[in-house]
Motif scaffolding. Structure first.
Motif, mmCIF file in Angstrom:
data_model
loop_
_atom_site.group_PDB
_atom_site.id
_atom_site.type_symbol
_atom_site.label_atom_id
_atom_site.label_comp_id
_atom_site.label_asym_id
_atom_site.label_seq_id
_atom_site.Cartn_x
_atom_site.Cartn_y
_atom_site.Cartn_z
ATOM 1 N N UNK A 66 0.773 -1.232 0.000
ATOM 2 C CA UNK A 66 0.000 0.000 0.000
ATOM 3 C C UNK A 66 0.800 1.276 0.000
ATOM 4 N N UNK A 67 2.144 1.178 0.123
ATOM 5 C CA UNK A 67 2.965 2.390 0.153
ATOM 6 C C UNK A 67 2.874 3.119 -1.183
ATOM 7 N N UNK A 68 3.010 2.374 -2.280
ATOM 8 C CA UNK A 68 2.917 3.004 -3.594
ATOM 9 C C UNK A 68 1.559 3.611 -3.851
ATOM 10 N N UNK A 69 0.496 2.902 -3.430
ATOM 11 C CA UNK A 69 -0.856 3.427 -3.609
ATOM 12 C C UNK A 69 -1.055 4.695 -2.801
ATOM 13 N N UNK A 70 -0.555 4.712 -1.574
ATOM 14 C CA UNK A 70 -0.680 5.906 -0.731
ATOM 15 C C UNK A 70 0.066 7.088 -1.340
ATOM 16 N N UNK A 71 1.277 6.837 -1.824
ATOM 17 C CA UNK A 71 2.058 7.911 -2.457
ATOM 18 C C UNK A 71 1.335 8.435 -3.699
ATOM 19 N N UNK A 72 0.744 7.526 -4.488
ATOM 20 C CA UNK A 72 0.031 7.950 -5.695
ATOM 21 C C UNK A 72 -1.174 8.809 -5.348
ATOM 22 N N UNK A 73 -1.936 8.424 -4.322
ATOM 23 C CA UNK A 73 -3.117 9.196 -3.916
ATOM 24 C C UNK A 73 -2.712 10.584 -3.434
ATOM 25 N N UNK A 74 -1.671 10.643 -2.599
ATOM 26 C CA UNK A 74 -1.205 11.936 -2.086
ATOM 27 C C UNK A 74 -0.694 12.822 -3.218
ATOM 28 N N UNK A 75 0.068 12.236 -4.142
ATOM 29 C CA UNK A 75 0.622 13.012 -5.256
ATOM 30 C C UNK A 75 -0.489 13.567 -6.152
ATOM 31 N N UNK A 76 -1.461 12.723 -6.490
ATOM 32 C CA UNK A 76 -2.579 13.173 -7.335
ATOM 33 C C UNK A 76 -3.362 14.270 -6.639
ATOM 34 N N UNK A 77 -3.568 14.129 -5.321
ATOM 35 C CA UNK A 77 -4.300 15.153 -4.570
ATOM 36 C C UNK A 77 -3.547 16.469 -4.562
#
Length: 220
Positions: A66-77
């Protein structure tokens, strides 16, 4: 006297228990598998771009899902936040002007952007209603998702008799990931009360999962 009801055999009880357990376990297992697969897919795309000093796996020595998914969500936001202010909007506009000068890339970009804006726009009514149309011949009905009112050249070509046309999407069963875009007269479309989620369940189940509907409720 009512004759006694024969007790089911051991094999019948065993089969019934197995089917009951299957109904309980299958949805949970499939949901967990799909969730885990999506997390691993997102991690495989994003994790290689995370600097080593920020990657928890380099300190914990084991995989952290989930680290990559979390980073992707934060970056997109964050990108979305920057795109809403003046400076970020100027950067986005500058990047779009560069893309619009590329012959092949600009066509792909415009099409993809238009699709995402239509689907994610909060005021959009696209695919928020479900309906029925007669297909492939009168007397036979299929489930469709209502997209939008027809406009532009298609409306001008088809509205010669003055009747409004509606764009609908007719997906197949049981995997509604593809289908046909159809333009039908509004009078030929029966709008249903069920939600798109209920319509999708009906399609995926092949007609086995019928949405509940109160008889006293008038259809739209």
């Amino acid at each position: 006297m009512t004759p006694p009801v024969p007790k089911p055999s051991f094999a019948t009880r065993l089969r019934n228990n197995f089917l009951t357990g299957l109904v309980i376990c299958a949805p949970i297992t499939i949901t967990l598998w799909l969730t885990w697969t999506f997390i691993n897919w997102a991690d495989s795309w994003v994790t290689p771009y995370i600097p080593a000093r920020y990657n928890p796996e380099n300190y914990l020595k084991y995989y952290v899902p989930g680290v990559g998914l979390l980073v992707a969500v934060v970056t997109i936001t964050l990108i979305g936040f920057l795109g809403t202010n003046l400076i970020g909007r100027s950067i986005v506009d500058f990047g779009e002007r560069i893309v619009h000068r590329m012959p092949l890339v600009r066509s792909i970009y415009k099409s993809v952007k238009q699709i995402f804006e239509s689907v994610l726009k909060e005021q959009s009514n696209s695919f928020k209603k479900v309906g029925l149309i007669e297909f492939p011949h009168p007397g036979t009905w299929v489930l469709v998702f209502i997209a939008t009112d027809v406009s532009g050249e298609i409306a001008a070509r088809l509205n010669e008799d003055g009747e409004e046309m509606v764009a609908v999407f007719m997906p197949p069963t049981p995997v509604p990931t593809a289908g046909f875009l159809m333009f039908v007269p509004r009078s030929k479309l029966k709008v249903l009360d069920m939600t798109p989620e209920e319509g999708a369940k009906l399609l995926i189940s092949g007609g086995l999962v019928m949405p509940e509907w109160k008889p006293g409720k008038k259809p739209q």
